[in-house]
Structure formats: structure tokens, C-alpha cells
Design an enzyme around this catalytic site. Structure first.
Site, PDB file in Angstrom:
ATOM      1  N   LYS A 250      37.967  65.964  31.755  1.00 58.53           N
ATOM      2  CA  LYS A 250      38.078  66.968  32.774  1.00 58.53           C
ATOM      3  C   LYS A 250      38.489  68.645  32.482  1.00 58.53           C
ATOM      4  O   LYS A 250      38.375  69.431  33.059  1.00 58.53           O
ATOM      5  CB  LYS A 250      39.325  66.407  33.651  1.00 58.53           C
TER       6      LYS A 250
ATOM      7  N   GLY B  59      55.703  55.084  25.544  1.00 58.18           N
ATOM      8  CA  GLY B  59      54.300  55.409  25.467  1.00 58.18           C
ATOM      9  C   GLY B  59      53.493  55.856  26.659  1.00 58.18           C
ATOM     10  O   GLY B  59      52.319  56.081  26.863  1.00 58.18           O
TER      11      GLY B  59
ATOM     12  N   ASP C 276      46.836  69.005  33.568  1.00 58.09           N
ATOM     13  CA  ASP C 276      45.813  67.943  33.719  1.00 58.09           C
ATOM     14  C   ASP C 276      45.600  67.699  35.336  1.00 58.09           C
ATOM     15  O   ASP C 276      44.379  67.464  35.679  1.00 58.09           O
ATOM     16  CB  ASP C 276      46.602  66.972  33.226  1.00 58.09           C
TER      17      ASP C 276
ATOM     18  N   LYS D 132      41.709  68.414  37.201  1.00 51.33           N
ATOM     19  CA  LYS D 132      41.119  67.438  38.089  1.00 51.33           C
ATOM     20  C   LYS D 132      40.736  67.643  39.757  1.00 51.33           C
ATOM     21  O   LYS D 132      39.819  67.713  40.405  1.00 51.33           O
ATOM     22  CB  LYS D 132      41.986  65.795  38.127  1.00 51.33           C
TER      23      LYS D 132
END
Ligand code: HSE
Length: 440
Positions: A105, A187, A201, A205
Site C-alpha cells: 500500500k 506481537g 499505514d 490505504k
């Protein structure tokens, strides 16, 4: 028909998932695609790891360019990520006449115009379902399923890391820093979570969805980007008391004078389905003039969910690659010569409503002065919440929190009103402003 041959660049989490799902479901995929789809060559710097995933039947190399140079490869899957070497490799694959599937992206949001133009000139496809909301087929829905509609707006939870953090902050009443450390330990968040927590991020998108929804070029540089790092447990609690949840939304909207493209935390009514999307899940709302409101929900990341999207692109290409290029679905949904030049609006021209939190002296006339400034600016108040000073600052406290919800106003007007309120001597700390989206 002989199977279509695929070369894979980068076999980490998503690459491994793609290989395994293709193997596991090969018969069903062949029946759908009309021919087999086989990964026959893999490039990864860690050859031993790649070999451990694909076994001995697949050629493994450490040089991505060897895959691009292989004349038997029809489709190159780019799963390297980033804007650097990935950009060169994608452009080289296109120049070599390969179709490209990518989950990248960042690359497309920043360099999409150049990449799609190169692909159109060469008559190859660049498919990127996996780039937005992982396993949710939102690109397919926007580009094909909703093609009858004038899209009015899209609002999505399109970053799982931040949604996980916000869910934990709300559930446990904890502040951002504490939850981020926990998310990293478990994680859920990367060691360097900057792109996620700063909204970058999600903005990549949202930029791609905006281009497809409105037929405008990809313009990441015009997106307004604000992350979740400044959110406090107190704001999440106050929002809850007012019937809202705070979510990091990627929003793009058709306005009278242009297109809104923005990522920021937003209050969403708790009764909306999207407000109840918890943990690392993603969801995207799309409002079309014919269809009304639609909602797409699922896993936005992970090995096999993302592989699901990658393979859907492989099947599309397997079906369409012999078609006349002009008959294929355009990369950005609209024909390249029919793109709109509607501008992406600066944030000062965006219209939305607001949550304001002011830390104020608990004395006569404070509320009147604050509401007077808002009234003077023509900003209408929707609700006011004032906590008892003792509850906010402890027993005997002389300051308190004043929470105000407003109706819609232009952001530039709100900026000026906030500056005026901030200058009041009875306003004791920087004013918190969070946008509010009713998504009705
Ligand atoms: N890091 C992203 C997320 C997944 O947390 O949703 C890949 O875009």
C-alpha cells in the site's frame, strides 16, 4: 490449458500463506480460474527459509531480478514492501511484460500514478486487493460490486494495530503508552510501530480507496494524517459516557468543492456496528447513492487472510490476461482518460463535528465565556458534560474538565475558536480536540 506460472518476491508471513493456500486449495482454485496457478519460482534473501517453506519442487533464488528475467513467469507477486527496491522491481517486472500482484500500500499510495501508467502502457495488470484491509475484498467491492453508484463516503477501521490498542485502552482504562508496550510484547505491534500508530499505514490505504471511489489520482501527499499517540484514557472514558467510542478512521468523502481525505481518531456513536469492531479486526463502511450504507468486516492482516486477497488477484489475472487490455477492469476503477481533477481539500475546509476537552478553573463564568466564543464563531453545541472538580483533580481540586460536543462546522472556524478559548486565563492546559463522525 497449461498452469499460469507465478514468481514470488519475498516469502515472509504473507508469501508463506500464499504458497500454502494455493497448494491446499489448488483444485478448487483451478476450477474457478479455468487453469492451474503455480508458484514456480521464489526469490528471498533468506534462501534457506524460503526452501523450508516451498520444498524442493520450486526454484529458489536470492535475486529477485532472476525471477523477473525468467520468460516462463507470467505473474510476479511483490511482497517485499516499502518504497525502495520494491518500486524498482515492480517497474522492472512491468517493463518485462509481467502482470504484478502486490500487497504494498505504501508503494502504490505514493508512486501509484507512475506505476499504473507504466502498466497501462505495457498492457499488464497491477492488482492490489491485499494492500487495503488485508483479507476483506474491499477493492473488488469498490471497483466492481459498487460500480453503479456515485460513492458518497468511505469510513474505515483499516489498521488493526491501532484498533487493538484502542480496544485495550477502553477495556482496561489504560493510557496509550502502557497498551503500546503490551501490544509489542504480544506481537500485535511492530518493534517500530510508527507507521501504524501515527496513522500513516491507514492513510496509505485510505488514499487508494479514495482514488478508486472518486476516480482521482492517488495523492498520499494531500492526505491529512493524525495518529492515536495523543489519546488519553480520560477521553475514551468521557466519550463512552456520551455514547461514543473512539476509533482511528480512514475517511474519504465527496464534498461540494472537492474530496476529503483524512485519517484521525474520531468519536463514533457506540450503536453503530463499526464502533463495535474490536481488537485487530478491520471494517470499512461505504455509502453509495444507490445502495445506501454497506459494511465490510474481517481480518486486515495475517498470513492466510492476506493470502486470500493475493490469490483472488492471481485468479482475476489468470482469467483476464488474454483479454483485450481495454476490456479489463481499470486499475483505479475509472478509465485512465476519465480521471477527475477534483481537488483533495485542505483540512481547514473539511466539515465535521467535534469533541472538545478543556481543563478549566472551577469558577463562575468559565462555561459562559467558553460557550460565548463558540456562539460567536457560529458553532452550535450538541452536548456539554462537566465533571465535579473533586472527581477530576482529587478532593479540594480547583480545576475540572469541561467536555463539549459540537454540531458540524468548518475546521478552519473551529481552529480559530480553539485558539480564542485557549487564550482564556481560565483554560489551564492545551485543549483536546477529537473529530466526531456520526456515520449516519
Ligand atoms: N500493520 C497493519 C495493521 C497491517 O496493523 O493493520 C498491514 O497493513
Amino acid at each position: 490449458m497449461k498452469p499460469i506460472q507465478v514468481g514470488l518476491l519475498g516469502i515472509g508471513t504473507v508469501g508463506s500463506g500464499t504458497f500454502h493456500v494455493l497448494q491446499r486449495n489448488q483444485e478448487e482454485i483451478r476450477r474457478r480460474a479455468g487453469r492451474g496457478i503455480e508458484i514456480t519460482m521464489v526469490a528471498d534473501l533468506d534462501v534457506a527459509r524460503a526452501r523450508s517453506v516451498v520444498g524442493d519442487q520450486v526454484q529458489v533464488v536470492n535475486d529477485a531480478r532472476a525471477v523477473i528475467a525468467n520468460p516462463d513467469i507470467d505473474i510476479v507477486i511483490e511482497l517485499i514492501g516499502g518504497y525502495g527496491v520494491a518500486k524498482s522491481l515492480v517497474l522492472e517486472a512491468i517493463a518485462a511484460g509481467k502482470h504484478v500482484v502486490t500487497a504494498n500500500k505504501a508503494l502504490l499510495a505514493v508512486h501509484g500514478t507512475e506505476i499504473f501508467a507504466a502498466a497501462s502502457a505495457k498492457g499488464v495488470m497491477v492488482a492490489f486487493e491485499a494492500a487495503v484491509a488485508g483479507g476483506i475484498p474491499i477493492i473488488k467491492a469498490l471497483r466492481e460490486g459498487l460500480t453503479a453508484n456515485a460513492i458518497q463516503w468511505i469510513a474505515g477501521i483499516i489498521n488493526g494495530t491501532t484498533n487493538f490498542i484502542l480496544s485495550e485502552m477502553r477495556d482496561k482504562g489504560l493510557d496509550f503508552d502502557v497498551v503500546l508496550k503490551e501490544a509489542q510484547r504480544l506481537g500485535y505491534a511492530e518493534a517500530d510501530p510508527t507507521f501504524d500508530i501515527e496513522g500513516v499505514d491507514a492513510a496509505h490505504k485510505a488514499t487508494l480507496m479514495s482514488a478508486i471511489a472518486f476516480g482521482i489520482p492517488v495523492q498520499f501527499d494531500k492526505a491529512y494524517v493524525e495518529g492515536i499517540t495523543k489519546l488519553s484514557a480520560a477521553d475514551i472514558r468521557y466519550a463512552e459516557q456520551l455514547g461514543y467510542r473512539i476509533k482511528l478512521l480512514g475517511i474519504t468523502k465527496r464534498a461540494a468543492n472537492g474530496i476529503e481525505l483524512r485519517v484521525h481518531p474520531a468519536l463514533v456513536p457506540a450503536k453503530r456496528l463499526i464502533a463495535n469492531v474490536e481488537g485487530a479486526m478491520n471494517a470499512v463502511m461505504v455509502q453509495g447513492d444507490a445502495v445506501g450504507t454497506t459494511l465490510y468486516y474481517g481480518k486486515g492482516a495475517g498470513s492466510e487472510p492476506t493470502a486470500s486477497a493475493v490469490i483472488a488477484d492471481l485468479v482475476d489475472i489468470a482469467r483476464l490476461h488474454t483479454a483485450d487490455a481495454a476490456q479489463r477492469v481499470p486499475h483505479l476503477a475509472f478509465q485512465p482518460d476519465e480521471m477527475s481533477d477534483a481537488p483533495v481539500l485542505p483540512m481547514s475546509q473539511v466539515v465535521t463535528s467535534y469533541y472538545l476537552r478543556l481543563s478549566v478553573s472551577d469558577e463562575a463564568g468559565v462555561l459562559a465565556r467558553v460557550t460565548g466564543i463558540l456562539a460567536g464563531a457560529g458553532i452550535s453545541i450538541d452536548a456539554v458534560l462537566q465533571r465535579e472538580a473533586d472527581e477530576v483533580g482529587g478532593e479540594g481540586s480547583t480545576h475540572t474538565d469541561l467536555i463539549i460536543l459540537t454540531h458540524d462546522t468548518v475546521e478552519g472556524t473551529m481552529d480559530r475558536a480553539i485558539a480564542e478559548m485557549q487564550a482564556l486565563p481560565t483554560v489551564l492546559a492545551p485543549i483536546t480536540r477529537i473529530r466526531k463522525e456520526e456515520l449516519a
